[in-house]
Design an enzyme around this catalytic site. Structure first.
Site, PDB file in Angstrom:
ATOM      1  N   HIS A   1       0.835  -1.197   0.000  1.00 32.85           N
ATOM      2  CA  HIS A   1       0.000   0.000   0.000  1.00 32.85           C
ATOM      3  C   HIS A   1       0.876   1.255   0.000  1.00 32.85           C
ATOM      4  O   HIS A   1       1.974   1.263   0.572  1.00 32.85           O
ATOM      5  CB  HIS A   1      -0.902   0.029   1.234  1.00 32.85           C
TER       6      HIS A   1
ATOM      7  N   HIS B   1       3.174  -7.518   1.869  1.00 32.77           N
ATOM      8  CA  HIS B   1       2.508  -8.402   2.805  1.00 32.77           C
ATOM      9  C   HIS B   1       1.401  -9.186   2.111  1.00 32.77           C
ATOM     10  O   HIS B   1       0.981  -8.837   1.005  1.00 32.77           O
ATOM     11  CB  HIS B   1       1.900  -7.609   3.973  1.00 32.77           C
TER      12      HIS B   1
ATOM     13  N   ARG C   1      -1.190  -4.746  -6.304  1.00 38.18           N
ATOM     14  CA  ARG C   1      -0.869  -6.178  -6.317  1.00 38.18           C
ATOM     15  C   ARG C   1       0.422  -6.431  -7.094  1.00 38.18           C
ATOM     16  O   ARG C   1       0.565  -5.993  -8.231  1.00 38.18           O
ATOM     17  CB  ARG C   1      -2.004  -6.988  -6.965  1.00 38.18           C
TER      18      ARG C   1
END
Length: 324
Positions: free
Chosen positions: A104, A179, A199
């Site tokens: 993110h 993650h 992604r």
């Protein structure tokens, strides 16, 4: 309408995900058909705004409450400085399959959609099957070139750290940390109010529409914190009763864990609302004008002006506030 502050419970917004399942039903939550991966329990976002189910404000959305009661209920720190919305998004996640390898951005990433925040988050593991694990950060000496080469050669997994997990583990995931939750875990997630995910890899599987899900390689490579962003985790199974244990601390939220086994008198602060997630067990929540039973899987938004409140019963509770 003049409404006295009281603990707000919301109807979750359920989200079907290719990696989801039906495990959230064990909390007594009503799930639509399909593989439900996310329950947005408290949300004020264009992709999901929750509505109150209890008390005088039943049927009113969190966005309307924000507009009506403003800083009086949310506190002087209870707003995003960037977009004015409620600053946090609270979720329960059912990971019946592996999630994509993802990262993110921070608030200042220039590629963010207009009005969107970055996404720093934390996970508290509510349940984990034997052998369950997560992807949590990079192995040593992985830089942008190493990652880019590994992606091109189809061996991104060689660059990632795997960490075994069990119920009670807590993971802080600052923006920039690569993650992924893996199959067999149920998680409470406290995060910035954002729905932006980049992604890196999705196991070459089709999404709900039968097509391969989009990857965001360039954005991901741009926002990864290759030298680390301060991700830390702890095991909190030995939390003493009647005390708060800090399990995650960031500029956006502080999350504490408390074990209730006797009456516990508490209070809110004028600076911030409090969010309570009942992680385990059951009991009661009392305040000046009322009392209600609470149980695992329920989430409550306590207005900053609520004042004194109490917890009783046999339960584990997560409390989140916005720090100074």
């Amino acid at each position: 309408m003049d409404v006295k502050p009281y603990p707000l419970q919301f109807k979750p917004e359920m989200k079907e995900r290719v990696w989801g399942g039906r495990a959230l039903e064990r909390f007594g939550l009503e799930l639509p058909a399909g593989a439900i991966g996310e329950g947005w329990m408290i949300g004020d976002h264009p992709n999901g705004t929750t509505k109150v189910v209890n008390g005088e404000l039943a049927g009113v959305g969190l966005d309307a409450i924000r507009e009506r009661y403003g800083r009086e209920w949310f506190g002087s720190r209870g707003f995003s400085e960037k977009n004015g919305r409620f600053p946090l998004l609270i979720k329960l996640l059912d990971c019946n399959d592996d999630l994509s390898i993802q990262v993110h951005p921070t608030d200042d990433y220039e590629g963010l959609p207009a009005g969107e925040l970055g996404k720093t988050e934390m996970w508290y593991i509510l349940d984990a099957k034997p052998g369950a694990k997560i992807i949590y950060g990079l192995k040593d000496n992985v830089d942008r070139q190493t990652m880019e080469t590994a992606i091109a050669e189809g061996r991104i997994m060689d660059t990632l750290q795997e960490v075994p997990v069990k119920a009670g583990d807590a993971f802080y995931i600052p923006a920039g940390t690569v993650h992924a939750l893996c199959a067999g875990v149920v998680v409470a997630e406290i995060q910035q109010n954002s729905d932006t995910t980049y992604r890196l890899f999705d196991y070459n599987r089709p999404g709900l529409d039968g097509k391969l899900r989009e990857l965001h390689i360039e954005d991901s490579l741009n926002v990864i914190a290759y030298d680390g962003a301060g991700a830390v985790h702890l095991t909190s199974t030995e939390t003493p009763a009647g005390q708060w244990l800090t399990i995650a601390s960031s500029p956006y939220f502080v999350v504490e864990k408390g074990v209730v086994d006797a009456p516990w008198r508490l209070g809110t602060s004028r600076e911030s609302f409090s969010i309570l997630i009942i992680a385990e067990g059951e009991g009661s929540l009392q305040w000046a004008d009322g009392e209600k039973p609470v149980k695992a899987g329920e989430c409550y938004l306590l207005p900053a002006t609520l004042g004194e409140y109490g917890l009783d019963g046999k339960m584990t509770v997560l409390r989140s506030v916005v720090p100074a």
